[in-house]
Scaffold this motif. Structure first.
Motif, PDB file in Angstrom:
ATOM      1  N   GLU A   1      -5.169 -16.756   7.198  1.00  0.00           N
ATOM      2  CA  GLU A   1      -6.375 -15.960   6.999  1.00  0.00           C
ATOM      3  C   GLU A   1      -6.034 -14.474   7.018  1.00  0.00           C
ATOM      4  O   GLU A   1      -5.100 -14.042   7.700  1.00  0.00           O
ATOM      5  N   ALA A   2      -6.823 -13.705   6.279  1.00  0.00           N
ATOM      6  CA  ALA A   2      -6.494 -12.294   6.069  1.00  0.00           C
ATOM      7  C   ALA A   2      -6.465 -11.484   7.362  1.00  0.00           C
ATOM      8  O   ALA A   2      -5.631 -10.583   7.518  1.00  0.00           O
TER       9      ALA A   2
ATOM     10  N   VAL B   1      -5.810 -17.936  -8.869  1.00  0.00           N
ATOM     11  CA  VAL B   1      -6.026 -17.950  -7.423  1.00  0.00           C
ATOM     12  C   VAL B   1      -4.675 -17.787  -6.739  1.00  0.00           C
ATOM     13  O   VAL B   1      -3.769 -18.581  -6.944  1.00  0.00           O
ATOM     14  N   ASN B   2      -4.568 -16.723  -5.960  1.00  0.00           N
ATOM     15  CA  ASN B   2      -3.380 -16.497  -5.133  1.00  0.00           C
ATOM     16  C   ASN B   2      -3.808 -16.688  -3.692  1.00  0.00           C
ATOM     17  O   ASN B   2      -4.408 -15.812  -3.093  1.00  0.00           O
ATOM     18  N   GLU B   3      -3.522 -17.837  -3.143  1.00  0.00           N
ATOM     19  CA  GLU B   3      -3.941 -18.111  -1.772  1.00  0.00           C
ATOM     20  C   GLU B   3      -2.932 -17.523  -0.793  1.00  0.00           C
ATOM     21  O   GLU B   3      -1.732 -17.595  -0.999  1.00  0.00           O
ATOM     22  N   LEU B   4      -3.456 -16.968   0.273  1.00  0.00           N
ATOM     23  CA  LEU B   4      -2.615 -16.412   1.324  1.00  0.00           C
ATOM     24  C   LEU B   4      -2.146 -17.539   2.238  1.00  0.00           C
ATOM     25  O   LEU B   4      -2.831 -18.551   2.398  1.00  0.00           O
ATOM     26  N   PRO B   5      -0.996 -17.382   2.866  1.00  0.00           N
ATOM     27  CA  PRO B   5      -0.505 -18.443   3.749  1.00  0.00           C
ATOM     28  C   PRO B   5      -1.303 -18.562   5.051  1.00  0.00           C
ATOM     29  O   PRO B   5      -1.163 -19.531   5.776  1.00  0.00           O
TER      30      PRO B   5
ATOM     31  N   HIS C   1      -9.048 -18.322 -14.424  1.00  0.00           N
ATOM     32  CA  HIS C   1      -9.206 -17.904 -13.031  1.00  0.00           C
ATOM     33  C   HIS C   1      -7.874 -18.113 -12.315  1.00  0.00           C
ATOM     34  O   HIS C   1      -7.370 -19.225 -12.237  1.00  0.00           O
TER      35      HIS C   1
END
Length: 82
Positions: free
Chosen positions: A24-25, A18-22, A16
């Motif tokens: 919220e979208a 996971v590419n977390e965004l800096p 798995h």
């Protein structure tokens, strides 16, 4: 075939990524919207729409204008009076 076996193997192992965004979208959309509105306002300030400088003492007499400028003013006045 080699790629599909690698994918199957990864799926079986439960890999798995996971590419977390800096942030919220929805903030990406809000920032983009505000950026484009800002660019629109900047562009709009450089647009000299329907502005004709008022006649000052320098060009108070329309006959003193050069022919091309007198023609441009006459065209503008004819469009404005409609």
């Amino acid at each position: 075939m080699l790629q599909s076996s690698a994918l199957i193997q990864a799926a079986e192992e439960g890999a798995h990524i996971v590419n977390e965004l800096p942030m919220e979208a929805h903030w990406f959309g809000i920032i983009a919207f505000l950026t484009f509105i800002g660019l629109f306002v900047i562009t709009w300030t450089f647009s000299p729409r329907s502005t004709l400088p008022e006649a000052t003492g320098h060009h108070a007499d329309p006959a003193a204008l050069p022919a091309d400028e007198a023609h441009a003013v006459a065209q503008y006045e004819s469009k404005r009076s409609r």
